[in-house]
Design an enzyme around this catalytic site. Structure first.
Site, PDB file in Angstrom:
ATOM      1  N   CYS A  47     -31.107 -42.937 -41.939  1.00  0.00           N
ATOM      2  CA  CYS A  47     -31.971 -43.190 -40.827  1.00  0.00           C
ATOM      3  C   CYS A  47     -30.904 -43.128 -40.390  1.00  0.00           C
ATOM      4  O   CYS A  47     -30.075 -43.421 -40.366  1.00  0.00           O
ATOM      5  CB  CYS A  47     -32.814 -44.528 -40.376  1.00  0.00           C
ATOM      6  SG  CYS A  47     -32.326 -45.934 -40.832  1.00  0.00           S
ATOM      7  N   CYS A  66     -28.354 -45.645 -40.116  1.00  0.00           N
ATOM      8  CA  CYS A  66     -27.611 -45.866 -41.099  1.00  0.00           C
ATOM      9  C   CYS A  66     -26.043 -44.846 -40.564  1.00  0.00           C
ATOM     10  O   CYS A  66     -25.057 -45.464 -40.371  1.00  0.00           O
ATOM     11  CB  CYS A  66     -28.284 -44.981 -42.323  1.00  0.00           C
ATOM     12  SG  CYS A  66     -28.943 -45.472 -43.083  1.00  0.00           S
ATOM     13  N   ASP A 112      -9.826  -7.382 -22.578  1.00  0.00           N
ATOM     14  CA  ASP A 112      -8.128  -6.951 -22.884  1.00  0.00           C
ATOM     15  C   ASP A 112      -7.369  -5.615 -23.654  1.00  0.00           C
ATOM     16  O   ASP A 112      -8.855  -4.832 -24.461  1.00  0.00           O
ATOM     17  CB  ASP A 112      -7.269  -8.131 -23.750  1.00  0.00           C
ATOM     18  CG  ASP A 112      -6.471  -7.590 -23.783  1.00  0.00           C
ATOM     19  OD1 ASP A 112      -5.383  -7.988 -23.127  1.00  0.00           O
ATOM     20  OD2 ASP A 112      -5.494  -8.250 -25.038  1.00  0.00           O
ATOM     21  N   ASP A 119      -7.822 -11.388 -28.136  1.00  0.00           N
ATOM     22  CA  ASP A 119      -7.415 -11.836 -29.301  1.00  0.00           C
ATOM     23  C   ASP A 119      -5.851 -12.089 -29.376  1.00  0.00           C
ATOM     24  O   ASP A 119      -5.204 -12.826 -30.240  1.00  0.00           O
ATOM     25  CB  ASP A 119      -7.271 -10.015 -30.011  1.00  0.00           C
ATOM     26  CG  ASP A 119      -6.079  -9.643 -30.018  1.00  0.00           C
ATOM     27  OD1 ASP A 119      -5.296  -9.242 -28.592  1.00  0.00           O
ATOM     28  OD2 ASP A 119      -5.448  -9.036 -30.271  1.00  0.00           O
ATOM     29  N   ASP A 140      -3.876 -14.614 -23.829  1.00  0.00           N
ATOM     30  CA  ASP A 140      -5.600 -14.757 -23.783  1.00  0.00           C
ATOM     31  C   ASP A 140      -6.724 -16.076 -23.752  1.00  0.00           C
ATOM     32  O   ASP A 140      -7.759 -16.142 -23.394  1.00  0.00           O
ATOM     33  CB  ASP A 140      -6.003 -13.250 -24.448  1.00  0.00           C
ATOM     34  CG  ASP A 140      -6.209 -12.171 -24.173  1.00  0.00           C
ATOM     35  OD1 ASP A 140      -5.839 -12.033 -22.757  1.00  0.00           O
ATOM     36  OD2 ASP A 140      -6.515 -11.952 -24.839  1.00  0.00           O
TER      37      ASP A 140
END
Length: 813
Positions: free
Chosen positions: A103, A106, A511, A707, A711
């Site tokens: 539950c 826990c 970019d 990438d 960036d």
């Protein structure tokens, strides 16, 4: 005192006397093990566990000493390779699975207990998956100490194992299916007894037969209420005990009231019975929740399927180029090892092709169904499958450093986050339930004054007909299905809010290098001078660059890759930032910047060569002591699908901007090719950041696609960010979505999918509100019976889930 152990619930053997003072009262335990566990809970100030729990521990605790004795094995570095990763010099993070979780209390107990351990810096436990991510300072605590701390409060923690996780999920599905079967069987049988009573004309059915029908219906309804509906009552009792109103409260109240009234009517042989409505309601609601559970397990399996992509064993070459191999576990591989990957086998780690040519299936990671050709020097990703021919792989990254491990971490991060719209729906649903209870109570009181014989079933109808489940499922169900659809497109959703925000994005900022272009130099044009042929000029340039690792040298060598063997330059020299020098055919040659190469002959650059420099591309010159021999123009290649991506984004009503740190001329070329009016060159990372902030100040919802390392701050500034899968680790970790494949067009498909998801969410919410706003007043007026209410509520939940499942297929919704 009680005859059952206060901790585990097992019977207390005669003659045993183990007690622990809990909440000021002595509590009897069945054995010394339970006594030790309970005392550990009390000593750590976690007595609330016994008040919050709604289920008893699953396994006996007498075996704890033996378990504790084995935990020191997990401190060994070789054992930790597969599930522990270093975060810094001394901080470590482990992925564990917990057993014994029954539950939410826990989860709370384990998180609180572990957080209090000296040296533990962070704990996150996912109740749905039973997964735990634990961070600790190894100078202050060892992993065995963490596992022992979990064992001390009666649970078991061990390295995450997808097979064990699937076993737990199977048990949950099996239990749910049994509950659904019992409810369905009971419903059908009860309806067989209810229909004759409904259809019989007055006076055609004797009182004793009708009474027999009621008692038979009671006998068949009992298992449905006591077994199938047990989770509703258990969860409702937990919510009330914690002083909150959950969605199971009206369900339990409605089922309980209808059953109690029917039981009483059966006992006194007077009044109406609703056994058919009770069984039908429980069956339909369990059916809806079973489908919801399957969707949840499917999302978990998609993560675990990726996690299981790596093979268990690899064939390591003992002495390359010898083909003799030894079979080793993948966790034993080290960077620098060479492994043989036969056709049909899975690549065991990240690396590159050392020998051989083949094709590799990368669909699991990138969504790209076509095999990817691989040759010597090509990158290989662990978890992908070699298809055609044997390959010898040079291992470069293993374990948690691989791309596959990074993808799994991002996926796990996404499922632990709740989008804002989901949190809002949960809050609305909580208030909705409270308001519903008040409405039902008021309706029951009013009808008791109008027509007491109808008050109970109208009260039950109001409780049952409402559907807070549909309200809470409206958004999560759609987002869960959409996340799987994104994965099939080759896009990894790593943040909970990503899909919701991508649907709202109206301005895309790209970019250039590595995003709209490939990020790799290619020879675009060769200008021969002084009577030298193009072929000869390229051959000389490639020969000078034979030993170079520079991008320019690689581009020149690639341009003549099929032109046969190259001559070997004598006395080769490399000048950083300038170029290379060497002797070929008895003459000194230089390749590089014009100033550097021109030092050999002191002649001005021809006019036609200056035109190449004006393009903004990278230009290098070749010269000997007599004069200029050639000029080479190299540039980054635009992705073939970039133009189609820009067009489709515009069709979707989005503005597109190009920001790059490259020269204005180079940016202008790309902008012209893509017909982009808003393009800016020579932009610093801070300049990009300020540009996006200015767009946001004007009300734009900005999506940034990049990438590189530079960036990362810009990706963080945008409302939603997309990183290229081949980009840097920092960019991928910062982004909300990662494009795993190389096809940019997938991004436009993702935007369309995100918007379809938003429409589905709105449809679900609109349906949930419209249904409840119309059904509740009708039920309050007494126009809806309990069995009709049960059908309506369950159908409402199922409709929401079914509507969300439409996202699994393409097309407009």
């Amino acid at each position: 005192m009680t005859d059952a152990c206060y901790h585990c619930g097992l019977p207390i053997p005669q003659g045993t006397h183990f007690t622990v003072a809990i909440e000021g009262a002595p509590r009897e335990m069945c054995c010394a093990g339970c006594q030790a566990v309970a005392q550990a809970i009390v000593d750590n100030g976690l007595d609330d566990y016994y008040r919050h729990r709604d289920a008893l521990p699953e396994s006996p605790r007498e075996a704890l000493p033996a378990v504790l004795g084995e935990l020191t094995l997990f401190d060994h570095p070789d054992v930790q390779k597969s599930f522990v990763r270093p975060l810094s010099e001394h901080e470590r993070e482990a992925s564990l699975i917990l057993e014994g979780i029954t539950c939410a209390a826990c989860v709370w107990l384990n998180e609180q207990h572990l957080t209090r351990q000296a040296g533990v810096t962070a704990v996150e436990i996912n109740y749905a998956t039973r997964r735990a991510r634990v961070r600790w300072d190894e100078r202050r605590i060892r992993l065995s100490g963490i596992l022992a701390a979990v064992a001390a409060i009666g649970y078991q923690a061990h390295p995450y194992d997808a097979a064990r996780s699937e076993e737990i999920a199977k048990r949950e599905r099996r239990a749910a299916l049994w509950r659904l079967f019992v409810a369905g069987f009971g419903m059908m049988q009860v309806m067989m007894y209810a229909v004759p009573v409904y259809l019989a004309d007055e006076g055609t059915m004797s009182a004793d037969i009708e009474s027999l029908m009621r008692w038979a219906s009671l006998a068949l309804t009992l298992p449905v209420v006591l077994y199938s509906a047990a989770p509703f009552f258990r969860n409702a009792w937990r919510d009330l005990r914690l002083k909150r109103v959950g969605m199971d409260v009206p369900v339990a109240l409605g089922v309980g009231a209808a059953f109690a009234a029917s039981l009483w009517a059966t006992l006194i042989d007077a009044g109406e019975v609703y056994f058919d409505s009770v069984t039908m309601f429980v069956f339909l609601l369990l059916g809806g929740r079973y489908l919801e559970m399957l969707a949840r397990h499917q999302s978990v399996r998609s993560i675990e399927r990726v996690g299981r992509a790596l093979p268990a064993f690899a064939e390591r070459l003992m002495a390359f180029p010898s083909v003799q191999t030894e079979r080793v576990v993948v966790s034993a591989l080290l960077p620098g090892d060479r492994v043989l990957v036969a056709p049909g086998q899975t690549i065991p780690a990240d690396g590159s092709v050392l020998q051989g040519e083949s094709e590799v299936d990368e669909s699991l990671l990138t969504g790209e169904s076509r095999p990817i050709a691989k040759a010597v020097g090509s990158d290989l990703t662990g978890g992908t499958v070699n298809i055609r021919s044997p390959l010898v792989q040079q291992v470069e990254r293993v374990g948690e450093a691989t791309r596959l491990a990074s993808i799994v971490r991002l996926m796990e991060r996404a499922i632990t986050e709740k989008p804002r719209v989901v949190q809002l729906a949960d809050r609305v649903a909580a208030w909705f339930v409270a308001a519903l209870l008040l409405l039902a109570l008021a309706t029951g009181i009013v009808w008791s004054q109008i027509d007491a014989s109808r008050a109970l079933w109208i009260f039950v109808s109001v409780l049952v007909v409402s559907c807070p489940c549909a309200l809470s499922l409206a958004t999560p169900a759609a987002l869960a299905v959409a996340t799987g659809a994104f994965s099939r497109l080759g896009l990894l959703v790593s943040r909970g809010h990503a899909i919701e925000t991508l649907a709202r994005a109206d301005h895309f900022v790209f970019d250039k290098t590595g995003t709209l272009t490939w990020g790799r130099l290619r020879l675009r044009e060769t200008l021969p001078l002084a009577g030298v042929s193009v072929v000869e000029a390229m051959r000389l340039a490639a020969a000078l660059e034979q030993g170079s690792e520079h991008a320019i040298g690689a581009a020149l060598r690639e341009a003549v890759a099929n032109g046969g063997s190259l001559p070997v330059a004598q006395a080769p020299q490399s000048f950083t930032g300038q170029g290379v020098e060497g002797v070929l055919d008895g003459r000194k040659l230089r390749l590089g910047r014009a100033e550097f190469a021109g030092e050999l002959h002191k002649q001005p650059l021809p006019f036609e060569a200056e035109a190449l420099f004006a393009t903004g591309d990278t230009c290098v010159t070749l010269a000997d002591e007599t004069g200029w021999l050639a000029v080479f123009r190299l540039g980054d290649q635009l992705r073939a699908e970039a133009g189609e991506l820009v067009r489709r984004l515009r069709d979707l009503g989005c503005r597109v901007t190009l920001l790059s740190g490259d020269s204005a001329e180079a940016v202008g070329q790309v902008a012209a090719a893509l017909v982009l009016e808003d393009a800016h060159g020579r932009m610093t990372p801070q300049g990009k950041h300020d540009f996006i902030a200015a767009l946001q100040a004007q009300g734009a919802v900005v999506a940034m696609v990049g990438d590189g390392v530079n960036d990362a701050p810009v990706l963080a500034q945008a409302q939603v960010s997309v990183a290229m899968g081949g980009g840097t680790e920092l960019a991928r970790n910062q982004a909300d979505i990662v494009l795993l494949g190389e096809n940019l067009e997938r991004l436009a498909e993702a935007v369309a999918l995100a918007r379809r998801t938003r429409r589905i969410v709105r449809q679900n919410l609109a349906w949930a509100f419209a249904y409840n706003l119309s059904a509740i007043p009708l039920a309050m007026l007494g126009w809806i019976t309990p069995w009709m209410a049960g059908i309506g509520m369950s159908a409402s939940s199922l409709l929401v889930v079914a509507n969300a499942l439409r996202l699994q297929r393409g097309g407009q919704n």
